[in-house]
Design an enzyme around this catalytic site. Structure first.
Site, PDB file in Angstrom:
ATOM      1  N   TYR A  65     -20.113  -8.781  42.452  1.00 33.41           N
ATOM      2  CA  TYR A  65     -20.514  -7.936  41.319  1.00 33.41           C
ATOM      3  C   TYR A  65     -19.796  -8.373  40.044  1.00 33.41           C
ATOM      4  CZ  TYR A  65     -21.977  -3.711  38.850  1.00 33.41           C
ATOM      5  OH  TYR A  65     -22.555  -2.842  37.967  1.00 33.41           O
TER       6      TYR A  65
ATOM      7  N   PHE B 287     -40.919 -15.329  17.061  1.00 30.35           N
ATOM      8  CA  PHE B 287     -41.669 -15.190  18.313  1.00 30.35           C
ATOM      9  C   PHE B 287     -42.113 -13.734  18.465  1.00 30.35           C
ATOM     10  CE2 PHE B 287     -41.817 -14.692  22.995  1.00 30.35           C
ATOM     11  CZ  PHE B 287     -42.779 -15.631  23.256  1.00 30.35           C
ATOM     12  N   ASP B 288     -43.213 -13.487  19.211  1.00 27.97           N
ATOM     13  CA  ASP B 288     -43.759 -12.117  19.199  1.00 27.97           C
ATOM     14  C   ASP B 288     -42.805 -11.059  19.755  1.00 27.97           C
ATOM     15  OD1 ASP B 288     -44.341 -13.176  21.680  1.00 27.97           O
ATOM     16  OD2 ASP B 288     -46.510 -13.010  21.488  1.00 27.97           O
TER      17      ASP B 288
ATOM     18  N   ASP C 275     -32.861 -18.689  17.889  1.00 24.95           N
ATOM     19  CA  ASP C 275     -33.724 -18.313  19.009  1.00 24.95           C
ATOM     20  C   ASP C 275     -33.975 -19.621  19.753  1.00 24.95           C
ATOM     21  OD1 ASP C 275     -35.607 -17.477  20.778  1.00 24.95           O
ATOM     22  OD2 ASP C 275     -36.962 -16.592  19.301  1.00 24.95           O
TER      23      ASP C 275
ATOM     24  N   ALA D 122     -35.033 -20.888  22.855  1.00 22.53           N
ATOM     25  CA  ALA D 122     -35.826 -21.189  24.061  1.00 22.53           C
ATOM     26  C   ALA D 122     -36.048 -22.689  24.284  1.00 22.53           C
ATOM     27  CB  ALA D 122     -37.163 -20.458  24.001  1.00 22.53           C
TER      28      ALA D 122
ATOM     29  N   LYS E 203     -37.483 -21.446  29.723  1.00 25.27           N
ATOM     30  CA  LYS E 203     -38.020 -22.619  29.027  1.00 25.27           C
ATOM     31  C   LYS E 203     -37.084 -23.806  29.290  1.00 25.27           C
ATOM     32  CE  LYS E 203     -40.606 -19.296  27.140  1.00 25.27           C
ATOM     33  NZ  LYS E 203     -40.076 -18.495  26.076  1.00 25.27           N
TER      34      LYS E 203
ATOM     35  N   HIS F 106     -54.445  -8.254  24.174  1.00 22.06           N
ATOM     36  CA  HIS F 106     -54.909  -9.508  24.774  1.00 22.06           C
ATOM     37  C   HIS F 106     -54.583  -9.626  26.265  1.00 22.06           C
ATOM     38  CE1 HIS F 106     -50.843 -10.088  23.334  1.00 22.06           C
ATOM     39  NE2 HIS F 106     -50.695 -11.130  24.130  1.00 22.06           N
TER      40      HIS F 106
HETATM   41  C1  LIG Z   1     -40.233 -17.093  25.506  1.00 18.28           C
HETATM   42  C2  LIG Z   1     -39.576 -16.859  24.223  1.00 18.28           C
HETATM   43  C3  LIG Z   1     -38.881 -15.665  23.969  1.00 18.28           C
HETATM   44  C4  LIG Z   1     -38.828 -14.521  24.954  1.00 18.28           C
HETATM   45  O1  LIG Z   1     -38.295 -14.885  26.161  1.00 18.28           O
HETATM   46  P1  LIG Z   1     -38.736 -14.243  27.563  1.00 18.28           P
HETATM   47  O2  LIG Z   1     -37.877 -14.961  28.553  1.00 18.28           O
HETATM   48  O3  LIG Z   1     -40.198 -14.517  27.750  1.00 18.28           O
HETATM   49  O4  LIG Z   1     -38.448 -12.785  27.500  1.00 18.28           O
HETATM   50  C5  LIG Z   1     -38.253 -15.545  22.740  1.00 18.28           C
HETATM   51  N1  LIG Z   1     -38.328 -16.506  21.805  1.00 18.28           N
HETATM   52  C6  LIG Z   1     -38.989 -17.653  22.023  1.00 18.28           C
HETATM   53  C7  LIG Z   1     -39.029 -18.700  20.961  1.00 18.28           C
HETATM   54  C8  LIG Z   1     -39.651 -17.867  23.224  1.00 18.28           C
HETATM   55  O5  LIG Z   1     -40.340 -18.996  23.420  1.00 18.28           O
END
Ligand SMILES: *Cc1c(COP(=O)(O)O)cnc(C)c1O
Length: 458
Positions: free
Chosen positions: A72, A124-125, A215, A217, A258, A450
């Protein structure tokens, strides 16, 4: 004779996929109400819905999983991840989270307040969602070239310094919690940000006493583009470039699904101990204790190993060359795609591909359905369905671009699959004159429609 390029790995385990008949696919997609998200994956031959969590782990990652420590608190796996944070990014503090949006939720709970503005490059969304959920505003400062699919620019993900400066001049520093640099710029088509731009954004932000959040990813793909496209970086390793990039980051949020090549996971990186301490409380509330944060020990081990492999040049070259291979084949067939070709996906310009479908009938979605029926290939619509309705007028918002995104999972398909994808697109393109209608909405959710929308033929 010059030796051709080949993948920097061989295959040890395989997963069977099945071709289907056109007749079967026509029935399945009708049953799925013409929504590609509703299809069973068994009914898909080549799945390009997303590159998120869909990659193949290596033998070293699978063996790291067997060595996972599920304690843990203070697990060995946590310390393996902590070492990777320091070695790869030079972050002294970090928190594991179950995925990228969870990292945003925890960090933004500390930093983003009502009335704030958050400038960045095409947020990102989920990032935008977490900003707007807190009644703050995301302001897109991406360079204009990003919005022209045919404009050739090596770093279309860059932030426009004039646009950013205006936001920073117009708002007191108390209202701007950070500037976001998205690496690579996913929403603009997997387009990279240059080291020069990262430095300039950091310098400008520092002048205004505002921290910078990466950000992250696709940070490693971004580093590959810096190495191959930016002057002065050809002789550096990806790991050296990544360390240089992160000198300019105060925080990072990461979707490890990613570029860390795992199926699930994420993290937040910090340089500042005080912000880290505040974020710990939210991590414990939303994710889990600070040494696991929603991840099992085995997954943290695979993540640490994935970060190391994901920042190796040979791996990245194989990955990005495969995306390029597909993109170049499509260009050769005359298919309109976004250029230059991005890091993780190829984006088809659906308006140019299907000129006879009215925009009220969802052009990119129509293309997505046609490509599925043609060969069992599943892409994703980045068009009017995704853009959703205006919250005030409830009218459809018609975005400038109607795109079909074909995202390539990491280490998953071969170039024979890329050939099938390109041939399928060519067949649809060849019969474009006969595709004159699209779809109407039968049912939709009030937001993020969507994912679950149900459609019928117009
Ligand atoms: C995928 C992604 C996110 C969100 O990550 P999740 O693991 O899907 O929650 C945030 N920012 C970018 C640029 C991404 O490609």
């Amino acid at each position: 004779m010059e030796l051709p390029f080949a993948e920097s790995y061989k295959i040890k385990m395989v997963e069977t996929i099945r071709r289907s008949t056109r007749q079967e696919r026509e029935a399945w997609i009708k049953e799925a109400k013409f929504n590609l998200f509703n299809l069973k994956s068994d009914h898909v031959f080549i799945d390009l819905l997303t590159d998120s969590g869909t990659g193949a782990m290596s033998d070293k990652q699978w063996s790291a999983m067997m060595l996972g420590d599920e304690s843990y608190a203070g697990a060995r796996s946590y310390h393996n991840m902590k070492k990777a944070m320091k070695d790869i990014f030079n972050f002294d503090y970090f928190l594991p989270t179950h995925q990228g949006r969870a990292a945003e939720n925890v960090l933004f709970s500390v930093l983003v307040k009502e009335g704030h503005v958050v400038p960045g490059n095409s947020h990102f969304d989920t990032t935008k969602g977490h900003i707007e959920f807190r009644k703050a505003k995301a302001i897109d400062c991406t360079i204009d070239e990003a919005f022209d699919t045919t404009a050739i620019h090596p770093f279309k993900g860059n932030i426009d310094l004039n646009k950013l400066e205006k936001v920073l001049n117009d708002n007191p520093k108390e209202k701007v919690p950070f500037v976001i640099i998205t690496l690579t710029n996913n929403t603009a088509g997997g387009q990279p940000v240059s080291m020069e731009n990262i430095k300039a954004v950091a310098t400008l932000s520092k002048k205004h006493e505002i921290p910078v959040l990466f950000d992250s990813a696709r940070f490693a793909e971004n580093a590959y583009f810096i190495k191959t496209r930016e002057e002065g970086y050809a002789g550096k390793t990806i790991k050296e470039i990544v360390l240089e990039m992160y000198e300019y980051a105060d925080f990072a949020t990461m979707s490890s699904k990613k570029d860390a090549i795992v199926n699930m996971g994420g993290f937040i990186g910090f340089k500042d101990q005080e912000i880290f301490r505040q974020a710990c409380t939210y991590n414990i509330m939303f994710e889990g204790f600070i040494t696991y944060g929603g991840m099992s020990g085995r997954d943290m081990n695979a993540l640490a190993q994935g970060l190391d492999e994901g920042t190796e040049f040979d791996y990245l070259e194989t990955r990005i060359k495969q995306v390029e291979y597909l993109g170049n084949k499509l260009i050769e067939y005359g298919i309109p795609i976004q250029q230059p070709i991005g890091g993780h996906a190829v984006f088809i310009d659906a308006k140019k591909m299907l000129p006879n479908v009215p925009k009220e009938q969802y052009i990119a979605q129509t293309l997505g359905v046609e490509v599925y029926i043609e060969a069992g290939i599943r892409g994703v619509e980045i068009g009017t369905l995704l853009a959703d309705r205006d919250p005030a007028t409830r009218e459809n918002r018609y975005p400038e671009l109607e795109l079909l995104r074909l995202a390539i999972p990491r280490r998953t398909y071969t170039n024979n699959h890329m050939d099938v994808i390109a041939a399928a697109l060519k067949n649809v393109y060849d019969r474009r004159d006969s595709i004159t209608s699209g779809y109407n909405i039968l049912w939709e959710a009030p937001i993020m429609r969507h994912f679950t929308v149900e459609l019928e033929k117009s």
